[in-house]
Design an enzyme around this catalytic site. Structure first.
Site, PDB file in Angstrom:
ATOM      1  N   SER A 276       4.336  18.906  15.913  1.00 48.58           N
ATOM      2  CA  SER A 276       5.136  19.834  15.274  1.00 48.58           C
ATOM      3  C   SER A 276       4.115  20.949  14.546  1.00 48.58           C
ATOM      4  CB  SER A 276       5.813  19.040  14.197  1.00 48.58           C
ATOM      5  OG  SER A 276       6.905  19.844  13.924  1.00 48.58           O
ATOM      6  N   HIS A 417      12.897  14.849  17.406  1.00 51.52           N
ATOM      7  CA  HIS A 417      11.539  15.209  17.063  1.00 51.52           C
ATOM      8  C   HIS A 417      10.632  14.157  16.587  1.00 51.52           C
ATOM      9  CE1 HIS A 417       9.020  18.751  15.726  1.00 51.52           C
ATOM     10  NE2 HIS A 417       8.998  17.901  14.286  1.00 51.52           N
TER      11      HIS A 417
END
Ligand code: GTR
Length: 439
Positions: A276, A417
């Site tokens: 990320s 994610h």
């Protein structure tokens, strides 16, 4: 200047509309009301040319890439996206804080090492946590990456000291009053399958990214950037000055400095990894520091692997409003004006050439634009081809959970994610393949 025209594809079939934007537990993402998730609504865009200089000279050889184009692209990335990393910081000090020879049920030796700067004692330094497989017969390759929650969150073991630094407040009680609590122990262990890495013969080096700079807009004041700037008296950041991502990436390079002194690690075999915002960080570290022979971007999204010109999921406008401190000031001028930016993320990937790059997406991570992450690797391939290296070997996003690629590789995994064991299995295999090749 000639440009490469890319028409928006209508094929968004891989991406289920189930989850709008799934982010790490520490950081609920901004949820703007109108996020575009429709491929057909992306306006046509043209990517800046990778192998042609602004003066129109075509780059045809690996030597020209290394000597001319790469430095120019790196400098553009500094000026327009991440800012320029300082070139001098004086003596780097390594101090071994603890060594545990029977960590992970005897499978690893765990070292904690403080890395600090002799000339900037105000900066408390970063605490590296290094796990080395005990079964190793000689120096081993090593993954290097920053973590979100502190070393005590990465390790499943209770004797790793709790981080005492500022930490982002999440929804759970791993952090209270912006400080780590006992509840945070092991909460990131799933993202760092140390047992797997040890079994595969890899060392793993990590540090809490907040050791270098607390992740908020004023964090630089208490972090390395503030301390190093004009002896701590800087009050604002100018166009081209480095941002927090640059500082976190700098921390990864100082770990590489330490690993060069560590006999148990083969410092010629380093892979850099991040997830990320820390995937943006690993890409930037890999772009600048050629000691990282393998570069891994896990769900890095906007400002990372995702092409900024694709207006889908998170955009330049959204990210620079929510996290202006991550980038150099200039970057925010490209909000709703991406076509004016002289770079896009295919150039960030190409900066690693001819070293190996793995880009990974997750199906439900639509906020990060999986297709845009795929495309940056695809459009970076010509730089790798100059060295006789191959990229994905496919022109379309592969099926879910089906890794593709050679020197540039990609997968889109089932799920949200996150970093999973599946992701690590692919990275370890990829790193073994590339790190065992002759220089
Ligand atoms: C989000 C941000 C993303 C991504 C993510 C993370 O809030 O919009 O760009 O970096 O945080 O780091 O988890």
């Amino acid at each position: 200047m000639r440009t490469l025209l890319l028409l928006p594809s209508l094929a968004a079939a891989l991406l289920s509309p189930a989850v709008q934007a799934q982010q790490s537990p520490q950081t609920p993402p901004p949820q703007p009301k109108q996020v575009n998730y429709d491929e057909a609504a992306i306006p046509p865009y043209a990517l800046p040319e990778l192998l042609r200089t602004p003066a129109g000279v075509e780059i045809k050889t690996a030597t020209d890439w290394i000597q001319k184009r790469r430095p120019a692209v790196l400098s553009l990335y500094e000026q327009h996206v991440f800012g320029k990393t300082p070139t001098q910081w004086g003596k780097v000090v390594f101090e071994t804080l603890a060594v545990k020879k029977d960590a992970l049920e005897g499978k690893a030796t765990r070292k904690l090492v403080r890395i600090s700067l002799a000339d900037y004692p105000k900066w408390q330094g970063l605490e590296l946590m290094l796990h080395i497989p005990n079964e190793a017969k000689g120096p081993v390759p090593c993954f290097v990456g920053p973590n979100f929650g502190g070393n005590h969150a990465v390790s499943p073991e209770p004797d790793v000291p709790l981080s005492t630094r500022w930490m982002r407040q999440g929804k759970d009680d791993a952090v209270a009053n912006n400080r780590a609590t006992e509840k945070g122990r092991g909460t990131e262990a799933k993202r760092w399958p140390l047992d797997l890495a040890m079994a595969e013969g890899f060392a793993v080096a990590t540090y809490y990214y907040g050791d270098v700079e607390p992740d908020h807009t004023d964090g630089w004041k208490d972090g390395l950037r503030g301390t190093m700037s004009k002896n701590g008296s800087q009050t604002e950041w100018k166009e081209g000055d480095w941002g927090a991502i640059g500082a976190w990436a700098w921390g990864l390079s100082r770990i590489a400095d330490y690993l060069a002194t560590e006999p148990a690690v083969d410092a010629k075999k380093l892979a850099v990894i991040g997830h990320s915002r820390l995937g943006k960080t690993s890409l930037w570290a890999g772009a600048q520091d050629r000691r990282f022979k393998v570069v891994v971007s896990n769900n890095s999204g906007e400002g990372g692997a995702a092409l900024m010109r694709r207006n889908i999921g998170e955009t330049t406008a959204v990210i620079t409003k929510a996290f202006p401190h991550w980038f150099t000031k200039t970057y925010s001028s490209y909000a709703n004006n991406e076509s004016a930016c002289p770079v896009d993320s295919h150039m960030l990937i190409a900066l690693a050439a001819p070293r190996a790059v793995y880009i990974a997406s997750a199906v439900e991570d639509r906020w990060a634009d999986p297709k845009g992450e795929f495309l940056s690797g695809l459009h970076a391939e010509p730089a790798f081809n100059l060295f006789g290296k191959k990229g994905y070997g496919v022109a379309e996003q592969p099926a879910i959970d089906t890794p593709v690629g050679d020197t540039v590789a990609y997968h889109i995994r089932t799920g949200i994610h996150d970093v999973t064991r599946y992701d690590w299995e692919q990275y370890l295999r990829f790193a073994r393949r590339h790190l065992n090749q002759p220089e």
